[in-house]
Structure formats: structure tokens, C-alpha cells
Design a protein around this motif. Structure first.
Motif, mmCIF file in Angstrom:
data_model
loop_
_atom_site.group_PDB
_atom_site.id
_atom_site.type_symbol
_atom_site.label_atom_id
_atom_site.label_comp_id
_atom_site.label_asym_id
_atom_site.label_seq_id
_atom_site.Cartn_x
_atom_site.Cartn_y
_atom_site.Cartn_z
ATOM 1 N N THR A 28 74.984 78.314 36.995
ATOM 2 C CA THR A 28 75.215 76.973 37.501
ATOM 3 C C THR A 28 76.442 76.355 36.579
ATOM 4 O O THR A 28 76.382 75.269 36.400
ATOM 5 C CB THR A 28 73.960 76.301 37.730
ATOM 6 O OG1 THR A 28 73.526 76.231 36.376
ATOM 7 C CG2 THR A 28 73.326 76.869 38.809
ATOM 8 N N GLU A 45 85.772 70.302 42.382
ATOM 9 C CA GLU A 45 84.694 70.869 41.395
ATOM 10 C C GLU A 45 83.898 71.969 41.965
ATOM 11 O O GLU A 45 83.932 72.165 43.209
ATOM 12 C CB GLU A 45 83.667 69.705 41.440
ATOM 13 C CG GLU A 45 84.443 68.290 40.820
ATOM 14 C CD GLU A 45 83.308 67.310 40.392
ATOM 15 O OE1 GLU A 45 82.094 67.438 40.473
ATOM 16 O OE2 GLU A 45 83.715 66.295 40.014
ATOM 17 N N ASP A 47 80.282 74.086 41.170
ATOM 18 C CA ASP A 47 79.026 73.881 40.158
ATOM 19 C C ASP A 47 78.381 75.219 40.217
ATOM 20 O O ASP A 47 77.287 75.178 40.059
ATOM 21 C CB ASP A 47 78.072 72.861 40.754
ATOM 22 C CG ASP A 47 78.779 71.713 40.110
ATOM 23 O OD1 ASP A 47 78.764 71.092 39.193
ATOM 24 O OD2 ASP A 47 78.899 70.877 41.302
ATOM 25 N N LYS A 48 79.023 76.462 40.611
ATOM 26 C CA LYS A 48 78.270 77.582 40.664
ATOM 27 C C LYS A 48 79.107 78.714 39.991
ATOM 28 O O LYS A 48 79.310 79.809 40.440
ATOM 29 C CB LYS A 48 78.465 77.900 42.312
ATOM 30 C CG LYS A 48 77.250 77.270 42.925
ATOM 31 C CD LYS A 48 75.712 77.543 42.517
ATOM 32 C CE LYS A 48 74.973 76.267 43.250
ATOM 33 N NZ LYS A 48 75.124 74.798 42.775
ATOM 34 N N THR A 50 79.379 81.370 37.094
ATOM 35 C CA THR A 50 78.645 82.483 36.600
ATOM 36 C C THR A 50 79.255 82.882 35.078
ATOM 37 O O THR A 50 80.640 83.075 35.147
ATOM 38 C CB THR A 50 78.690 83.685 37.229
ATOM 39 O OG1 THR A 50 77.735 83.300 38.583
ATOM 40 C CG2 THR A 50 77.497 84.619 36.503
ATOM 41 N N PHE A 62 83.433 84.860 32.568
ATOM 42 C CA PHE A 62 83.438 84.032 33.508
ATOM 43 C C PHE A 62 83.622 84.560 34.999
ATOM 44 O O PHE A 62 84.877 85.257 34.952
ATOM 45 C CB PHE A 62 84.181 82.725 33.410
ATOM 46 C CG PHE A 62 83.941 81.915 32.203
ATOM 47 C CD1 PHE A 62 83.083 80.819 32.191
ATOM 48 C CD2 PHE A 62 84.546 82.308 30.993
ATOM 49 C CE1 PHE A 62 82.797 80.169 31.294
ATOM 50 C CE2 PHE A 62 84.258 81.504 30.056
ATOM 51 C CZ PHE A 62 83.418 80.344 29.749
ATOM 52 N N ARG A 145 75.311 74.150 24.948
ATOM 53 C CA ARG A 145 76.265 73.590 26.056
ATOM 54 C C ARG A 145 77.727 73.760 25.453
ATOM 55 O O ARG A 145 78.182 73.477 24.260
ATOM 56 C CB ARG A 145 76.478 71.916 26.441
ATOM 57 C CG ARG A 145 77.462 71.402 27.217
ATOM 58 C CD ARG A 145 77.173 70.047 27.615
ATOM 59 N NE ARG A 145 76.283 69.961 28.754
ATOM 60 C CZ ARG A 145 76.172 68.944 29.703
ATOM 61 N NH1 ARG A 145 76.959 67.910 29.257
ATOM 62 N NH2 ARG A 145 75.414 68.861 30.617
ATOM 63 N N ARG A 178 82.463 73.109 31.871
ATOM 64 C CA ARG A 178 81.055 72.870 31.069
ATOM 65 C C ARG A 178 80.114 73.838 31.333
ATOM 66 O O ARG A 178 79.706 73.865 32.766
ATOM 67 C CB ARG A 178 80.681 71.346 31.559
ATOM 68 C CG ARG A 178 79.540 70.604 30.833
ATOM 69 C CD ARG A 178 79.139 69.408 31.296
ATOM 70 N NE ARG A 178 78.830 69.172 32.728
ATOM 71 C CZ ARG A 178 79.363 68.684 33.447
ATOM 72 N NH1 ARG A 178 80.243 68.087 33.135
ATOM 73 N NH2 ARG A 178 78.904 68.411 34.824
ATOM 74 N N ASP A 180 76.132 75.395 30.780
ATOM 75 C CA ASP A 180 74.663 74.993 30.076
ATOM 76 C C ASP A 180 74.084 76.422 29.988
ATOM 77 O O ASP A 180 73.647 76.689 31.074
ATOM 78 C CB ASP A 180 74.145 73.822 30.652
ATOM 79 C CG ASP A 180 74.493 72.606 30.509
ATOM 80 O OD1 ASP A 180 74.578 72.228 29.544
ATOM 81 O OD2 ASP A 180 74.656 71.612 31.267
#
Lengths: 185, 150
Positions: A28, A45, A47-48, A50, A62, A145, A178, A180
Motif C-alpha cells: 500500500t 495519486e 496508494d497501491k 508494491t 517497486f 517509512r 512514500r 511504510d
């Protein structure tokens, strides 16, 4: 030592190597990009994302689904997928490289560490060397992060911008990453 | 003659105004509401993941499509994760693989308040593909999800 013994000793060491590996991942992760021109600002944007990072070797990867970028306006999203990124033909952007500046042992100590990432970035099916600076922030409670900001030029990846809208899209796109990370079991 | 010219000027002005209005409306058009879209496929979460793992290209052709389309997915909720920062909430459907699942993004006002882990649910969303690549495990991603009839 003959070849057979070398192979046996090597095989015996493999589990130790695997145990020593500290691998982190996220599914995520967040990537956003921003194109700023006097005529228009374009922002999207995703948000998925990997990503897998091996803190022992520094290897980092990535994978980003191009269609998972969301825009405020449908027309921008359609043009991005159909005309520029051709996401039916090139569904993913990929990065494979190495992260330098922080070692696995440091991840036990809270702090922010400057890092560099160096590798190959594939967008629109075109692979190019890429380098970016960023930070790894360790909160001391298991949270890690990774953040970075860098520029990508569409022309470097053979993304053709029609003349009619060339002034609407920046020559260099600002990308913010970004991640996490969580430790892999 | 003078009258005819004036008529053409008025027609031209109306046509330009209509064109500008259409262009402005199209430029500002928001993303399509999934609730109003018919699902082109209905599939179990396990079967959806298995299709992408077996043949990504064929699964993309069927479930992602060349242009935006909605699909209906049935499954059991394994986790509900509020998004960090401004990210949407992720509802994960169990797909029979401990390293992968079907992840459905919900806007805060679209996620049914009564949904909880373990519930068998049906939902509708825009399938964007499978994130796995090489040795990296991945998920099947659905965006702009809404609850669907069971």
C-alpha cells in the motif's frame, strides 16, 4: 576440497543466509506526481504500490499499476492512460535497484537516515537508469517509512505529448514516493 | 441581406457558446459513479486472483478491459484497513493465498458501517489489475468500490 564438498558446504550455508536476511515490504505504498505549467496543474495519486526492500543487501524493487493512478478529472485520467502511458500495453511501471545509506542493524535505532537509490526505472516499456535521494525514518516501534522526491521526464521514456497540449504538461514531472514498510515474515 | 448576416452571426455565436459549454463540462467531468455502472463480470475473490496469477494478460482483458468497466466480486473480508494520510480505506477479501488478496478501495462515505472481518460480502468496483511482479507478491486491485447486492 573437491567440487562435491564445495557444493555441500554451500548448500549447508544457504539456510544461514536466508535467516540473516531482513526483508521489508509494502503493498500500500504511495506515489504521487505533479505536473505544473502556467496553463494547467495535473496531479495524480496511487496508494497501491508494491515494494520489497532487502535491508541486508540493499536490493529494492517497486511495481506500480499505471491504471491505479487516480486523477481529480476523468478526462485527465483517460488521456493519461489511453494517449500517453498506453496502460493497456504497458500496465506497470517498475524499478529495480539498490538502496544505500542505511544498514539492517541501524533499523533497530529510531532516527532519520539519508539514503540514495540507484537502479533501472521502466516506464512505458522503456528502461532507463535512475537515481534519487531520500530518507528512511525508523520510529523505533517497528515502523519504517521511506520517502523520496525526484523528477521524471516523459521524453526519457518515449512518452509522446501531442503538440496541442505540449504547453499543458511539464517537461519534467515531480514524483513523490512514500512507503511504510513492514518486516516480512 | 443585412437580416441574413445577423442570423448567421447569432447562429455562429450560439454554436461557439454551446461548444465552449460542452468543452468546459467535459474538461471538468468527474470520475464515473460505479454505483450507476452495470457489472460486466461477477466473480469470486479466489477465482479473480487465480485468473491473474495464471495469465495476467488474459485476466486484464477480461476484468480490467480496454476502457473503464465495473466488476462484481464476492468474498469474505479478511481485514479492513483505514488508509494512512488521505488514502482510501482498504477492504481485503480472502482469496485463499496468505501472501495475496483482492484489495478494494472504499471512499469513507461508501463503506457500509456494518461490514466487519469475516463477513461474506458482494461489492462492485473498477478492477485495475494485479500488482505482483516477478518474485514480489501482489494483490488484485479494485478502486472506487461500493457495496453490491449479494
Amino acid at each position: 576440497m573437491n567440487l562435491q564438498k564445495i557444493v555441500l558446504v554451500s548448500l549447508a550455508l544457504v539456510p544461514l543466509t536466508l535467516v540473516a536476511q531482513e526483508r521489508y515490504m509494502t503493498r500500500t505504498g504511495h506515489i504521487e506526481f505533479h505536473s505544473a505549467t502556467p496553463l494547467e496543474n495535473i496531479h495524480a495519486e496511487n496508494d497501491k504500490v508494491t515494494s520489497v526492500w532487502d535491508a541486508t543487501t540493499g536490493a529494492i524493487e517497486f511495481a506500480v499499476l499505471i491504471k491505479a493512478f487516480t486523477f481529480e478529472k476523468a478526462l485527465m485520467q483517460e488521456h493519461f492512460n489511453e494517449n500517453y502511458m498506453e496502460s493497456n500495453t504497458f500496465p506497470k511501471a517498475l524499478f529495480k535497484g539498490a538502496l544505500k545509506g542505511v544498514l539492517g542493524a541501524q533499523l533497530a535505532t529510531a532516527g532519520t537516515y539519508p539514503v540514495t537509490v540507484d537502479g533501472l526505472l521502466t516506464i512505458h516499456g522503456v528502461e532507463k537508469p535512475a537515481k534519487a535521494e531520500g530518507t528512511i525514518t525508523v520510529d523505533g516501534k517497528g515502523g519504517i517509512r521511506a520517502e523520496s522526491k525526484f523528477q521524471v521526464k516523459p521524453a526519457d521514456h518515449d512518452i509522446k505529448i501531442p503538440g496541442a497540449v505540449r504547453k499543458n504538461i511539464a517537461e519534467s514531472i515531480a514524483v513523490t514516493v512514500r512507503m511504510d514498510y513492514s518486516k516480512m515474515p | 441581406m443585412h437580416m441574413r448576416a445577423r442570423t448567421w452571426i447569432i447562429i455562429g455565436a450560439v454554436a461557439v457558446a454551446a461548444g465552449m459549454a460542452y468543452g468546459l463540462k467535459e474538461f471538468n467531468r468527474g470520475l464515473a459513479e460505479v454505483e450507476a455502472m452495470d457489472a460486466v463480470e461477477s466473480v469470486d475473490a479466489s477465482a479473480l486472483l487465480a485468473a491473474f496469477v495464471a495469465d495476467d494478460q488474459a485476466a486484464r482483458a477480461k476484468y480490467v478491459g480496454a476502457t473503464e468497466q465495473a466488476i462484481r466480486v464476492l468474498g469474505v473480508i479478511s481485514t479492513i484497513e483505514p488508509g494512512t494520510d488521505s488514502a482510501p480505506t482498504n477492504v481485503r477479501l480472502d482469496a485463499g493465498d496468505p501472501m495475496a488478496s483482492v484489495v478494494c478501495e472504499f471512499a469513507a462515505d461508501q463503506l457500509p458501517a456494518e461490514w466487519k472481518v469475516g463477513d461474506q460480502v458482494a461489492l462492485k468496483g473498477i478492477c485495475q489489475g494485479y500488482t505482483g511482479e516477478g518474485m514480489m507478491p501482489g494483490d488484485v486491485i479494485l478502486q472506487r468500490c461500493v457495496a453490491a447486492e449479494q
